[in-house]
Design a protein around this motif. Structure first.
Motif, PDB file in Angstrom:
ATOM      1  N   PRO A  55       0.804  -1.223   0.000  1.00 52.21           N
ATOM      2  CA  PRO A  55       0.000   0.000   0.000  1.00 52.21           C
ATOM      3  C   PRO A  55       0.844   1.284   0.000  1.00 52.21           C
ATOM      4  N   ASP A  56       2.058   1.226   0.548  1.00 52.37           N
ATOM      5  CA  ASP A  56       2.899   2.414   0.672  1.00 52.37           C
ATOM      6  C   ASP A  56       3.811   2.651  -0.521  1.00 52.37           C
ATOM      7  N   TYR A  57       4.223   1.570  -1.186  1.00 47.39           N
ATOM      8  CA  TYR A  57       5.146   1.708  -2.300  1.00 47.39           C
ATOM      9  C   TYR A  57       5.242   0.408  -3.085  1.00 47.39           C
ATOM     10  N   ALA A  58       5.839   0.529  -4.263  1.00 53.35           N
ATOM     11  CA  ALA A  58       6.189  -0.619  -5.093  1.00 53.35           C
ATOM     12  C   ALA A  58       7.710  -0.674  -5.101  1.00 53.35           C
ATOM     13  N   GLU A  59       8.266  -1.784  -4.625  1.00 49.35           N
ATOM     14  CA  GLU A  59       9.722  -1.893  -4.533  1.00 49.35           C
ATOM     15  C   GLU A  59      10.271  -2.753  -5.668  1.00 49.35           C
ATOM     16  N   ILE A  60      11.230  -2.205  -6.379  1.00 49.51           N
ATOM     17  CA  ILE A  60      11.895  -2.938  -7.450  1.00 49.51           C
ATOM     18  C   ILE A  60      12.920  -3.888  -6.833  1.00 49.51           C
ATOM     19  N   LYS A  61      12.897  -5.125  -7.275  1.00 51.87           N
ATOM     20  CA  LYS A  61      13.841  -6.141  -6.824  1.00 51.87           C
ATOM     21  C   LYS A  61      14.297  -6.953  -8.036  1.00 51.87           C
ATOM     22  N   ARG A  62      15.452  -7.554  -7.919  1.00 55.96           N
ATOM     23  CA  ARG A  62      15.962  -8.544  -8.871  1.00 55.96           C
ATOM     24  C   ARG A  62      16.045  -8.056 -10.315  1.00 55.96           C
ATOM     25  N   MET A  63      16.401  -6.776 -10.483  1.00 53.99           N
ATOM     26  CA  MET A  63      16.561  -6.214 -11.821  1.00 53.99           C
ATOM     27  C   MET A  63      17.902  -6.683 -12.389  1.00 53.99           C
ATOM     28  N   TYR A  64      17.858  -7.335 -13.548  1.00 56.81           N
ATOM     29  CA  TYR A  64      19.093  -7.830 -14.147  1.00 56.81           C
ATOM     30  C   TYR A  64      18.893  -8.057 -15.637  1.00 56.81           C
ATOM     31  N   VAL A  65      19.871  -7.631 -16.411  1.00 58.18           N
ATOM     32  CA  VAL A  65      19.913  -7.893 -17.848  1.00 58.18           C
ATOM     33  C   VAL A  65      21.274  -8.516 -18.141  1.00 58.18           C
ATOM     34  N   ARG A  66      21.257  -9.627 -18.838  1.00 53.11           N
ATOM     35  CA  ARG A  66      22.529 -10.277 -19.186  1.00 53.11           C
ATOM     36  C   ARG A  66      23.404  -9.309 -19.980  1.00 53.11           C
ATOM     37  N   PRO A  67      24.729  -9.385 -19.781  1.00 51.93           N
ATOM     38  CA  PRO A  67      25.636  -8.447 -20.461  1.00 51.93           C
ATOM     39  C   PRO A  67      25.434  -8.381 -21.976  1.00 51.93           C
ATOM     40  N   ALA A  68      25.179  -9.498 -22.628  1.00 52.79           N
ATOM     41  CA  ALA A  68      25.018  -9.499 -24.086  1.00 52.79           C
ATOM     42  C   ALA A  68      23.787  -8.727 -24.545  1.00 52.79           C
ATOM     43  N   ALA A  69      22.813  -8.534 -23.654  1.00 52.62           N
ATOM     44  CA  ALA A  69      21.579  -7.824 -24.016  1.00 52.62           C
ATOM     45  C   ALA A  69      21.571  -6.379 -23.531  1.00 52.62           C
ATOM     46  N   ARG A  70      22.634  -5.961 -22.871  1.00 48.84           N
ATOM     47  CA  ARG A  70      22.696  -4.580 -22.386  1.00 48.84           C
ATOM     48  C   ARG A  70      22.894  -3.635 -23.571  1.00 48.84           C
ATOM     49  N   GLY A  71      22.349  -2.453 -23.435  1.00 41.41           N
ATOM     50  CA  GLY A  71      22.448  -1.461 -24.502  1.00 41.41           C
ATOM     51  C   GLY A  71      21.388  -1.632 -25.574  1.00 41.41           C
ATOM     52  N   THR A  72      20.460  -2.544 -25.369  1.00 41.90           N
ATOM     53  CA  THR A  72      19.404  -2.789 -26.354  1.00 41.90           C
ATOM     54  C   THR A  72      18.078  -2.143 -25.970  1.00 41.90           C
ATOM     55  N   GLY A  73      18.035  -1.460 -24.827  1.00 34.09           N
ATOM     56  CA  GLY A  73      16.783  -0.888 -24.341  1.00 34.09           C
ATOM     57  C   GLY A  73      16.005  -1.836 -23.453  1.00 34.09           C
ATOM     58  N   MET A  74      16.571  -3.000 -23.171  1.00 33.11           N
ATOM     59  CA  MET A  74      15.867  -3.992 -22.360  1.00 33.11           C
ATOM     60  C   MET A  74      15.594  -3.472 -20.948  1.00 33.11           C
ATOM     61  N   GLY A  75      16.575  -2.808 -20.332  1.00 38.21           N
ATOM     62  CA  GLY A  75      16.369  -2.253 -18.991  1.00 38.21           C
ATOM     63  C   GLY A  75      15.226  -1.254 -18.977  1.00 38.21           C
ATOM     64  N   ARG A  76      15.181  -0.409 -19.994  1.00 42.18           N
ATOM     65  CA  ARG A  76      14.100   0.576 -20.107  1.00 42.18           C
ATOM     66  C   ARG A  76      12.748  -0.110 -20.219  1.00 42.18           C
ATOM     67  N   GLN A  77      12.686  -1.174 -21.014  1.00 40.86           N
ATOM     68  CA  GLN A  77      11.421  -1.894 -21.192  1.00 40.86           C
ATOM     69  C   GLN A  77      10.994  -2.599 -19.903  1.00 40.86           C
ATOM     70  N   LEU A  78      11.952  -3.187 -19.214  1.00 39.73           N
ATOM     71  CA  LEU A  78      11.630  -3.833 -17.935  1.00 39.73           C
ATOM     72  C   LEU A  78      11.127  -2.805 -16.927  1.00 39.73           C
ATOM     73  N   MET A  79      11.797  -1.650 -16.868  1.00 43.03           N
ATOM     74  CA  MET A  79      11.359  -0.594 -15.955  1.00 43.03           C
ATOM     75  C   MET A  79       9.942  -0.141 -16.297  1.00 43.03           C
ATOM     76  N   GLY A  80       9.642  -0.036 -17.572  1.00 44.82           N
ATOM     77  CA  GLY A  80       8.297   0.350 -17.987  1.00 44.82           C
ATOM     78  C   GLY A  80       7.251  -0.649 -17.541  1.00 44.82           C
ATOM     79  N   ALA A  81       7.557  -1.933 -17.641  1.00 42.51           N
ATOM     80  CA  ALA A  81       6.619  -2.968 -17.204  1.00 42.51           C
ATOM     81  C   ALA A  81       6.377  -2.876 -15.695  1.00 42.51           C
TER      82      ALA A  81
END
Length: 150
Positions: free
Chosen positions: A68-94
């Motif tokens: 009720p007080d907040y949404a906490e982000i946990k376990r955020m991870y993108v494999r090194p080969a997929a970094r720089g592809t916008g995957m982190g941005r898309q995960l954050m959006g979800a």
């Protein structure tokens, strides 16, 4: 690369989470790693997102703990080969969409100072540094951030 909310209790996701644990333990002492295990990630107030490559391989994940007080982000991870592809941005959006749908007033997270890429991603998404929240101690290995959703 498609992103979907899935169960974390899948073999390929277990492998990804193990990679994340190794990554974190290379940077921080074990007592400063505040990670949820797979059983904890299965709680009903947690949504777990998985990013897959076009051929179905897991390339990233993240979770959001909805309270009720907040949404906490946990376990955020993108494999090194997929970094720089916008995957982190898309995960954050979800995660943000899940938090907004649940009516959470803000998003919060705990990360570490030895993860400059993560800090930059969160700052690009409007997160600002703040003090500890919940049960977290004030730890020099932690960086706390928040983002208002209203």
């Amino acid at each position: 690369m498609p992103i979907a909310f899935e169960t974390p209790d899948q073999h390929d996701v277990h492998v990804l989470i193990a990679e994340l644990d190794i990554y974190l333990l290379e940077r921080y002492p074990p007592e400063a790693v505040y990670a949820l295990n797979v059983q904890e990630l299965l709680q009903p107030n947690i949504q777990f997102a998985v990013a897959r490559s076009d051929d179905g391989n897991v390339v990233g994940c993240c979770a959001v703990v909805l309270t009720p007080d907040y949404a906490e982000i946990k376990r955020m991870y993108v494999r090194p080969a997929a970094r720089g592809t916008g995957m982190g941005r898309q995960l954050m959006g979800a995660l943000e969409q899940a938090a907004r749908s649940a009516g959470c007033p803000q998003m919060v997270l705990e990360t570490g100072p030895e993860q400059p890429e993560a800090l930059a991603l969160y700052e690009r998404h409007g997160f600002e540094r703040c003090g500890p929240y919940g049960d977290y101690p004030d730890d020099p290995h932690s960086v706390f951030m928040r983002k208002a959703l209203n």
